[in-house]
Design an enzyme around this catalytic site. Structure first.
Site, PDB file in Angstrom:
ATOM      1  N   ASN A 352       0.835  -1.208  -0.155  1.00 35.33           N
ATOM      2  CA  ASN A 352       0.107  -0.061  -0.044  1.00 35.33           C
ATOM      3  C   ASN A 352       0.789   1.255  -0.120  1.00 35.33           C
ATOM      4  OD1 ASN A 352      -1.729   2.241   1.629  1.00 35.33           O
ATOM      5  ND2 ASN A 352      -3.152   0.714   0.366  1.00 35.33           N
ATOM      6  N   ARG A 397      -1.109   5.008   1.216  1.00 38.11           N
ATOM      7  CA  ARG A 397      -2.232   5.363   0.110  1.00 38.11           C
ATOM      8  C   ARG A 397      -3.445   5.332   0.982  1.00 38.11           C
ATOM      9  NH1 ARG A 397      -6.056   3.798  -3.677  1.00 38.11           N
ATOM     10  NH2 ARG A 397      -5.804   4.781  -5.574  1.00 38.11           N
ATOM     11  N   CYS A 398      -3.796   4.445   1.893  1.00 42.30           N
ATOM     12  CA  CYS A 398      -5.146   4.549   2.609  1.00 42.30           C
ATOM     13  C   CYS A 398      -5.315   5.782   3.178  1.00 42.30           C
ATOM     14  CB  CYS A 398      -5.059   3.269   3.550  1.00 42.30           C
ATOM     15  SG  CYS A 398      -5.275   1.552   2.653  1.00 42.30           S
ATOM     16  N   MET A 399      -4.068   6.456   3.852  1.00 38.32           N
ATOM     17  CA  MET A 399      -4.240   7.503   4.711  1.00 38.32           C
ATOM     18  C   MET A 399      -4.233   8.901   3.840  1.00 38.32           C
ATOM     19  SD  MET A 399      -2.106   6.432   7.787  1.00 38.32           S
ATOM     20  CE  MET A 399      -0.367   6.717   7.006  1.00 38.32           C
TER      21      MET A 399
END
Length: 408
Positions: A352, A397-399
């Site tokens: 990620n 990426r999630c954050m």
């Protein structure tokens, strides 16, 4: 490129990004209710904030404008009528079963004059001990007297990638998989409708939070100005991808094709970006465990506006080569070729990555095998600590939700 949203790739130089600094919502996590709130563990808030601040400062040091969800939401509801509408909608979606309890919370939130304080409270959730004793308890209040919260916290909010996704000049305002996360998209609704930065830009919605089928931003990747990839996953329905594709084509956002990746419905593969991200023009991270059973479908606009959907029968490398117009796609495997390392580092979001420029990414420092493979492939790495942030099962990426990237 003067629009407030401009995203035509995963790898163009990042110019503006939206984050959420973890707040008191993490302190309202309790062991008995972790499953409902989609957590496996309880992060230590103080250290999580230190790690998140390091992440934000790294981006600023790269001359990237960092915006915060909580600030934009507070600015969006500055008008008293908008504030009142937000509170009403928030409470309607907060699953409050007692009429008097709802009225009590309405009075509490309405009395707040600091909009940032109000937004923080709606994100953190409300414990029953924060409220005055109810005078006339209804049956619902009596039955649920042991449950500690009047309104549940939103601990997943620091994963700003999921509630909405930017593509072209538009936004996919998502219908989230879990009831506990569906209120998160309310902030996006008010930001894009009322915030001075966006309200006059007429931001097109390519998906709306009122839809009946679910989709999340971790499954939505912008591979080029012509090509999207969307995961069919635990969090995203195949039917949602059809709706998204039709809206994108009908609104003429420039995208010509959507690749739907069927990655299965296991929690460890919850989103496409937990097993597959783009790091350069011709390089992708991938978790090797999905490769063998991965099925890819190609969606384009057919005659009379209907969708033309075909199953691809080539290798993933060849599919990407074909639709990206290149010859030598390289898949960088999480954990190398060691399945034990791959499983462990994928769980810690080794795949990620957040690409901030072609061939330059942000990664957690805790995945040494995957990080070494990325470096060997010529990718420049910027490391951030993640011992607490990763407990929410998400990486760089999630954050992050990019709002503006340079074209490539």
């Amino acid at each position: 490129m003067n629009k407030p949203i401009h995203i035509t790739s995963e790898i163009g130089k990042l110019k503006t990004v939206l984050l959420h600094r973890p707040g008191k919502e993490l302190e309202n996590l309790m062991p008995d209710y972790l499953d409902e709130l989609l957590f496996d563990d309880i992060p230590f808030l103080e250290q999580a904030q230190v790690e998140h601040d390091r992440f934000a400062q790294l981006l600023r040091d790269k001359e990237i404008e960092v915006l915060y969800l909580e600030d934009l939401a507070a600015e969006a509801i500055a008008d008293p009528e908008v504030k009142a509408a937000f509170i009403e909608e928030y409470l309607d979606e907060a699953n409050i079963r007692g009429t008097e309890l709802k009225a009590l919370i309405h009075d509490m939130l309405s009395s707040m004059t600091d909009m940032r304080e109000l937004i923080d409270k709606t994100m953190a959730g409300i414990q029953k001990v924060e409220l005055p004793e109810l005078k006339n308890k209804g049956l619902a209040d009596m039955i649920e007297s042991d449950y500690p919260f009047a309104i549940d916290p939103m601990p997943n909010l620091y994963f700003t990638r999921d509630p909405f996704a930017t593509m072209g000049h538009g936004v996919s305002l998502n219908k989230m998989y879990s009831v506990t996360r569906r209120r998160e998209t309310l902030y996006g609704k008010y930001i894009f409708k009322y915030h001075p930065r966006f309200k006059d830009a007429d931001v097109p919605l390519v998906y709306d939070r009122t839809e009946t089928t679910r989709i999340e931003g971790g499954d939505e990747l912008i591979l080029s100005k012509d090509l999207l990839a969307v995961g069919i996953s635990q969090r995203t329905d195949a039917a949602s991808i059809e709706k998204l594709a039709k809206n994108i084509f009908d609104k003429n956002l420039g995208f010509k094709r959507v690749l739907a990746f069927d990655i299965g419905s296991e929690r460890k593969f919850m989103h496409l970006d937990t097993v597959f991200t783009m790091v350069d023009y011709d390089k992708f991270t991938i978790h090797p465990e999905i490769e063998g059973d991965l099925t890819v479908y190609s969606i384009s606009q057919g005659e009379n506006g209907e969708l033309d959907i075909k199953e691809e029968h080539e290798t993933l490398e060849n599919i990407l080569n074909k639709y990206l117009g290149i010859n030598n796609v390289q898949l960088i495997r999480c954990g190398g070729n060691n399945l034990t390392a791959a499983a462990r580092e994928q769980w810690n979001d080794g795949s990620n990555t957040l690409t901030i420029a072609p061939g330059e990414v942000v990664v957690y420092d805790r995945n040494p095998i995957t990080n070494k493979k990325l470096e060997e492939a010529g990718v420049k790495l910027n490391y951030i600590p993640g011992s607490e942030l990763v407990r929410g099962r998400g990486g760089p990426r999630c954050m992050s939700m990019p709002l503006v990237r340079e074209d490539i």
